[in-house]
Design a protein around this motif. Structure first.
Motif: not given
Length: 172
Positions: A3-12
């Motif tokens: 299963x492949x996924x793109x995940x975006x988050x902010x520093x911290x």
């Protein structure tokens, strides 16, 4: 199948890296969960964490020490982890592999491409308070003063009265 996924988050941010698997057998002490990491810049995969057995103690690579938390529940087919306080150096691909003999053989179960971006600065309450104090408050005072002058104009001296000088002229 992975299963492949793109995940975006902010520093911290704290980021949950999901990993689910299906097994016809109940997880046993022979089950292993292996998380690896490949930096965005490339290079060989690095072990992030490795858990052996249903209640085994995870090995956590020094790079992620104290920032990886186990979130999974193998009995429910979940081998997820959480990355605490993500940094810009965490950009890359995290891969989870589960092995639960005899039916799950350790092929990659999930690939998560993690992208961490700097936090966008937000307006704080103190910034708003400074703006109110330096701009809006003086403007309000001036506006009230001008409205007061329009409503109650100053009294003007009447020109109908004869002008008298403080110096008096006498004849003779």
């Amino acid at each position: 199948m992975a299963f492949s996924m793109l995940l975006h988050a902010s520093k911290g941010d704290d980021v949950t890296l999901s990993c689910t698997f299906t097994s016809s057998n109940t997880p046993t002490s022979k089950m292993t969960v292996d998380w690896s990491y490949r930096p965005q810049t490339g290079g060989p995969p690095q072990t992030v964490t490795y858990v052996e057995g249903l209640f085994g103690f995870p090995y956590i690579k020094v790079r992620f020490t104290s920032r990886i938390q186990w979130k999974g529940s193998p009995a429910r087919g979940d081998a997820s982890i959480s990355l605490v306080n993500a940094t810009l150096n965490d950009n890359g691909t995290f891969t989870c592999s589960v092995r639960n003999p005899p039916d799950v053989h350790g092929s990659p179960t999930s690939h998560t491409v993690l992208t961490i971006t700097p936090k966008v600065p937000s307006i704080r309450f103190s910034d708003v308070a400074v703006l109110l104090a330096l701009i809006l408050l003086p403007s309000a005072v001036i506006t009230v003063f001008l409205i007061g002058r329009m409503i109650c104009p100053r009294k003007k001296h009447s020109k109908s009265k004869a002008y008298r000088s403080p110096i008096e002229v006498t004849e003779g």
